[in-house]
Motif scaffolding. Structure first.
Motif, short mmCIF file in Angstrom:
data_model
loop_
_atom_site.label_atom_id
_atom_site.label_comp_id
_atom_site.label_asym_id
_atom_site.label_seq_id
_atom_site.Cartn_x
_atom_site.Cartn_y
_atom_site.Cartn_z
N ILE A 28 42.75 20.53 37.55
CA ILE A 28 42.92 20.14 36.15
C ILE A 28 43.65 21.19 35.29
CG2 ILE A 28 41.00 18.53 36.09
CD1 ILE A 28 39.24 20.77 34.97
N ARG A 29 43.90 22.38 35.85
CA ARG A 29 44.55 23.41 35.02
C ARG A 29 45.90 23.87 35.56
NH1 ARG A 29 40.88 23.69 31.37
NH2 ARG A 29 38.72 23.48 32.04
N VAL A 30 46.46 23.05 36.43
CA VAL A 30 47.77 23.38 37.02
C VAL A 30 48.82 23.50 35.93
CG1 VAL A 30 49.59 22.49 38.54
CG2 VAL A 30 47.19 22.36 39.24
N ILE A 31 48.68 22.68 34.92
CA ILE A 31 49.67 22.65 33.84
C ILE A 31 49.85 24.04 33.21
CG2 ILE A 31 48.02 22.01 32.04
CD1 ILE A 31 50.02 20.07 30.97
N ARG A 32 48.78 24.83 33.19
CA ARG A 32 48.92 26.19 32.65
C ARG A 32 48.99 27.24 33.74
NH1 ARG A 32 44.89 28.20 28.12
NH2 ARG A 32 46.42 27.14 26.81
N TYR A 33 48.18 27.09 34.79
CA TYR A 33 48.01 28.19 35.74
C TYR A 33 48.63 27.97 37.12
CZ TYR A 33 44.52 29.89 32.37
OH TYR A 33 43.90 30.35 31.24
N GLY A 34 49.13 26.77 37.38
CA GLY A 34 49.71 26.52 38.69
C GLY A 34 48.63 26.21 39.74
N ASN A 35 49.07 26.11 40.99
CA ASN A 35 48.17 25.77 42.10
C ASN A 35 47.53 27.03 42.69
OD1 ASN A 35 48.82 22.78 42.45
ND2 ASN A 35 50.84 23.70 42.53
N THR A 36 46.67 26.83 43.68
CA THR A 36 45.97 27.94 44.34
C THR A 36 46.95 29.03 44.79
OG1 THR A 36 44.20 26.48 45.07
CG2 THR A 36 44.49 28.51 46.31
N ARG A 37 48.10 28.57 45.31
CA ARG A 37 49.13 29.49 45.84
C ARG A 37 49.41 30.67 44.91
NH1 ARG A 37 52.47 28.53 49.65
NH2 ARG A 37 52.26 26.28 49.70
N GLN A 38 49.44 30.39 43.61
CA GLN A 38 49.80 31.43 42.64
C GLN A 38 48.76 32.54 42.54
OE1 GLN A 38 51.48 28.31 41.62
NE2 GLN A 38 52.23 28.79 39.57
N TRP A 39 47.56 32.29 43.06
CA TRP A 39 46.44 33.19 42.80
C TRP A 39 45.95 33.89 44.06
CZ3 TRP A 39 45.85 34.27 37.90
CH2 TRP A 39 46.51 33.42 37.01
N VAL A 40 46.71 33.73 45.16
CA VAL A 40 46.31 34.38 46.41
C VAL A 40 47.18 35.62 46.60
CG1 VAL A 40 46.10 34.12 48.90
CG2 VAL A 40 45.58 32.18 47.40
N ALA A 41 46.55 36.79 46.43
CA ALA A 41 47.31 38.05 46.52
C ALA A 41 47.29 38.62 47.94
CB ALA A 41 46.73 39.06 45.54
N GLY A 42 46.33 38.19 48.72
CA GLY A 42 46.24 38.67 50.10
C GLY A 42 45.39 37.72 50.92
N LEU A 43 45.67 37.69 52.22
CA LEU A 43 44.92 36.79 53.12
C LEU A 43 44.70 37.48 54.44
CD1 LEU A 43 46.43 33.16 53.17
CD2 LEU A 43 44.23 33.90 52.22
N LYS A 44 43.51 37.36 54.99
CA LYS A 44 43.31 37.70 56.41
C LYS A 44 43.14 36.39 57.16
CE LYS A 44 41.60 42.38 55.98
NZ LYS A 44 40.42 43.24 55.99
N VAL A 45 43.89 36.27 58.24
CA VAL A 45 43.93 35.00 58.96
C VAL A 45 43.81 35.27 60.46
CG1 VAL A 45 45.37 32.96 59.43
CG2 VAL A 45 45.52 34.08 57.21
N VAL A 46 43.00 34.47 61.12
CA VAL A 46 42.97 34.49 62.60
C VAL A 46 43.89 33.37 63.07
CG1 VAL A 46 41.54 34.15 64.65
CG2 VAL A 46 40.65 35.46 62.70
#
Ligand code: MLT
Ligand code: ZN
Length: 460
Positions: free
Chosen positions: A151-169
């Motif tokens: 509901i707040r994409v209009i101001r803040y964008g999607n999850t992508r914009q807020w991921v600064a780092g990821l650990k992934v297997v």
């Protein structure tokens, strides 16, 4: 564990919690789609990154598919396990690991609920701004796997914009430490963004560093009654021009009917075809006056025929409930869901074409529209008529979806705005992505997951 493959897993990882209880298989084998019968081999509850790596290596050796599982609030069948897969639930990896006040980041495990992330950010007088109604149940790992919007994409964008780092297997059991919270990192392909939205088909997110931001100024919520479809985007353009918008959502009279039948309070005496819920900043008296002026201008133009502005947090919450309660109110009617998007500028023409199509194809069926119209994202929910067999109903709806795909194509849109492809939208991936793109996707999948054990059958 009578299955020899599970006995081997238990031998390799003696501390790993495993379950083959029928209730656990049912619970963890499905998401909110309820279309497939859950039939996983077992449920694994890893508590450490090493256990996740051990599970992936075992799965490669045994040729067992893995279904990563978060809160299972997905609407595209992305977390369904219906073919003897091992479900890897991240429920036990649900802690906040670190907060950095200088970087303004929160490092969390993937099984933490979105709402717990909100609360943790608030403890530091900051916010994690991605938000939607499933916040209490969905998990951050699933949000990342689907690049969740809300509901707040209009101001803040999607999850992508807020991921600064990821650990992934990865699908081979390799642990990758992607971007490490860097703001600038011009060092080639950014695999972090490849993993975001990959729906568990490349690997399993085991840790995320999330960016936080300052809270917005105080806000108010306005509910507007809109008399005609062509007024919706005029109201939006005016709202964007004269208010500092944090959200702009819409729903139809049918949606209001269901949410009121589900216990919400009716906002107006009379029924109206469309409603908008808008949230906007009100830092001072001038902003409050601007909001009133906006409302009066829209009334004068005939774009709005009634409205209410919240005067307390409780009233704002009750107005939000009208929008956020829709999904739950429709669930008993086994809705077939379309989640489409077009460019914001294309919304009016697309909506007009879509309305013509849906009226012709679903003459006697309850079709409920709502969604994030300020992002060009509409949710079209077709409710199953009582007594109609579900498989027959889905087949009818899929036929209409194929027609809708043509309409979307004409308007340059997408068959999946924010729910993902999963199993539900797989037949139409080719309507959004070119053959060359899909071939590249397959190539990437083969490198990350050469034995095809990661969420098999989803997306591709
Ligand atoms: C929403 O916007 O409420 C969610 O995407 C859920 C839904 O579409 O039902
Ligand atoms: Zn949505």
């Amino acid at each position: 564990m009578t299955d020899p493959r599970l006995a081997e897993l238990a031998r390799l990882l003696p501390d790993l919690k495993l379950s083959t209880e029928p209730g656990d298989l049912e619970h963890h084998g499905r998401d909110w789609t309820r279309r497939w019968t859950p039939a996983p081999l077992a449920i694994a509850y890893p508590a450490t990154v090493a256990e996740v790596q051990g599970i992936v290596r075992w799965a490669n050796g045994q040729g067992v598919g893995l279904v990563p599982s978060g809160g299972r609030t997905g609407l595209s069948g992305g977390a369904v396990a219906a073919h003897g897969e091992l479900v890897v639930t991240l429920d036990r990896m649900n802690r906040v690991l670190d907060f950095d006040p200088i970087d303004r980041t929160l490092t969390v495990q993937p099984g933490i609920a979105l709402e717990a992330v909100h609360n943790a950010a608030r403890e530091h007088s900051l916010i994690y701004p991605v938000d939607f109604a499933a916040r209490g149940s969905c998990q951050i790992g699933g949000n990342i796997a689907t690049n969740a919007g809300g509901i707040r994409v209009i101001r803040y964008g999607n999850t992508r914009q807020w991921v600064a780092g990821l650990k992934v297997v990865t699908g081979t059991g390799e642990l990758l430490d992607l971007n490490r919270g860097l703001v600038k990192n011009a060092s080639g392909y950014d695999f972090r963004h490849l993993v975001i939205g990959s729906e568990g088909t490349l690997g399993i997110v085991v840790e995320a560093t999330l960016s936080l931001t300052s809270p917005p100024p105080p806000s108010q919520v306005m509910l507007l009654a809109i008399p005609a479809m062509d007024a919706l985007m005029k109201v939006f353009a005016e709202a964007r021009h004269s208010l500092s918008l944090g959200a702009f959502e819409f729903f139809t009279d049918r949606a209001l009917h269901h949410v009121v039948a589900h216990g919400a309070r009716r906002p107006f005496e009379e029924d109206h075809p469309f409603y908008v819920v808008a949230e906007f900043d009100v830092p001072d008296a001038a902003a409050e006056a601007a909001a009133l002026a906006f409302f009066e201008f829209c009334l004068g133009e005939g774009w709005v025929v009634d409205g209410v502005i919240s005067s307390s947090e409780a009233q704002a919450a009750s107005l939000w409930r009208l929008r956020e309660g829709i999904t739950e109110s429709l669930a008993p009617h086994k809705p077939y869901k379309n989640d489409v998007s077009v460019r914001i500028s294309a919304v009016p023409a697309f909506m007009a074409d879509m309305q013509t199509l849906l009226a012709a194809e679903y003459p006697d069926v309850d079709v409920v529209w709502f969604g994030h119209i300020g992002d060009g994202n509409l949710h079209i929910n077709v409710l199953k008529p009582e007594g109609l067999d579900n498989a027959v109903f889905v087949a009818q709806c899929e036929h209409v979806t194929s027609l809708l795909v043509d309409t979307l194509h004409r308007h340059g849109g997408s068959i999946s705005a924010e729910h993902g492809i999963g199993l539900v939208k797989k037949p139409w991936l080719g309507s959004v992505r070119s053959e060359a793109e899909i071939a590249l996707m397959r190539g990437i999948k083969a490198v990350w997951d050469p034995n095809g054990i990661m969420n098999p059958g989803k997306l591709l």
